[in-house]
Design a protein around this motif. Structure first.
Motif, PDB file in Angstrom:
ATOM      1  N   THR A 293       0.711  -1.010   0.050  1.00 49.67           N
ATOM      2  CA  THR A 293      -0.072   0.014  -0.200  1.00 49.67           C
ATOM      3  C   THR A 293       0.883   1.006  -0.050  1.00 49.67           C
ATOM      4  N   TYR A 294       1.952   1.174   0.822  1.00 47.06           N
ATOM      5  CA  TYR A 294       2.902   2.287   0.958  1.00 47.06           C
ATOM      6  C   TYR A 294       3.657   2.546  -0.334  1.00 47.06           C
TER       7      TYR A 294
ATOM      8  N   LEU B 102       0.437   3.592  -3.327  1.00 45.71           N
ATOM      9  CA  LEU B 102      -0.291   4.616  -3.152  1.00 45.71           C
ATOM     10  C   LEU B 102      -0.027   5.823  -3.879  1.00 45.71           C
TER      11      LEU B 102
ATOM     12  N   ARG C 137      -0.696   9.550  -3.721  1.00 46.88           N
ATOM     13  CA  ARG C 137      -1.012  10.707  -2.796  1.00 46.88           C
ATOM     14  C   ARG C 137      -1.670  11.974  -3.463  1.00 46.88           C
TER      15      ARG C 137
ATOM     16  N   SER D 134      -6.909  -2.077   0.992  1.00 44.62           N
ATOM     17  CA  SER D 134      -5.960  -1.026   0.896  1.00 44.62           C
ATOM     18  C   SER D 134      -5.020  -1.097  -0.023  1.00 44.62           C
TER      19      SER D 134
ATOM     20  N   TYR E  65      -6.969  -0.401  -3.341  1.00 44.10           N
ATOM     21  CA  TYR E  65      -7.082   0.928  -3.401  1.00 44.10           C
ATOM     22  C   TYR E  65      -6.022   1.491  -4.182  1.00 44.10           C
ATOM     23  N   ALA E  66      -4.721   1.370  -3.287  1.00 43.20           N
ATOM     24  CA  ALA E  66      -3.360   2.216  -3.599  1.00 43.20           C
ATOM     25  C   ALA E  66      -2.926   1.791  -5.104  1.00 43.20           C
TER      26      ALA E  66
ATOM     27  N   SER F 276      -5.185   3.586  -7.308  1.00 44.83           N
ATOM     28  CA  SER F 276      -5.178   5.252  -7.256  1.00 44.83           C
ATOM     29  C   SER F 276      -4.403   5.601  -8.342  1.00 44.83           C
TER      30      SER F 276
END
Length: 213
Positions: A96-97, A100, A102, A145, A148-149, A152
């Motif tokens: 996820t990190y 993602l 941002r 998560s 989603y990441a 995104s």
């Protein structure tokens, strides 16, 4: 080594593991074939690390694959299931990190993954051992998560990542359904393994810049 050779070696090793998984009864004998596909992905990632689409995330990617490798081993043994689940939770958190974006927020994606997560929790939580209820809920949250990441990132160059995240969620959902309902099926077991390893393949190969770009 040409990139297509890595692909051939990867899926050849996956098929080899699937065949042996249906034959061998001693799960410890499956350790070598279970980890070979992930080791191939690690080797590929190391070789082409300069092409990584996600800047300065190579070490995180490497740690994730190592965690997944040990998680795969743990899932071969029922007594190590909880440890394997923890390793996968951490791995999904790092994924996820890494993935993602941002700079964008997709409300539709958030809603979609939340709805699916709630559906998964509702479907499985009553059948899970009480000691695993919280870890399973956390894992579903971590998996959503990660999904989603990945989504995104809005660009056609991330197409393989979309496939990887979708296959990962499908594979884990099918695995949970099969195990919790005590379904014994060589076909479904092979499907779970194939979609799982394909997901890992897409997440790694999809994170590297194409030579034509």
């Amino acid at each position: 080594m040409k990139k297509y050779i890595w692909t051939i070696l990867f899926f050849f090793s996956v098929l080899g593991h699937i065949l042996l998984d249906g034959i061998l009864t001693d799960r410890s004998n499956l350790i070598p074939t279970k980890i070979i596909p992930t080791l191939i992905l690690i080797g590929y990632l190391v070789k082409y690390r300069k092409s990584l689409l996600f800047d300065n995330k190579f070490s995180f990617f490497l740690i994730t694959l190592v965690l997944i490798l040990f998680g795969d081993i743990c899932l071969l043994f029922p007594k190590l299931f909880s440890l394997g689940l923890i390793l996968y939770i951490v791995a999904q958190g790092i994924y996820t990190y890494i993935f993602l974006n941002r700079n964008t927020i997709s409300i539709s994606s958030i809603v979609g993954f939340c709805v699916y997560g709630i559906f998964a929790i509702t479907l499985f939580i009553t059948k899970v051992d009480k000691s695993l209820v919280i870890p399973v809920i956390i894992y579903i949250f971590a998996l959503m998560s990660m999904g989603y990441a990945v989504f995104s990132n809005r660009d056609k160059k991330y197409f393989l990542l979309y496939i990887g995240a979708t296959l990962f969620i499908f594979s884990d959902t099918l695995l949970a359904y099969i195990r919790l309902n005590h379904i014994i099926s060589a076909f479904w077991n092979a499907t779970i393994l194939l979609t799982y390893f394909s997901a890992q393949f897409c997440l790694v190969f999809g994170s590297l810049r194409n030579e034509k770009e």
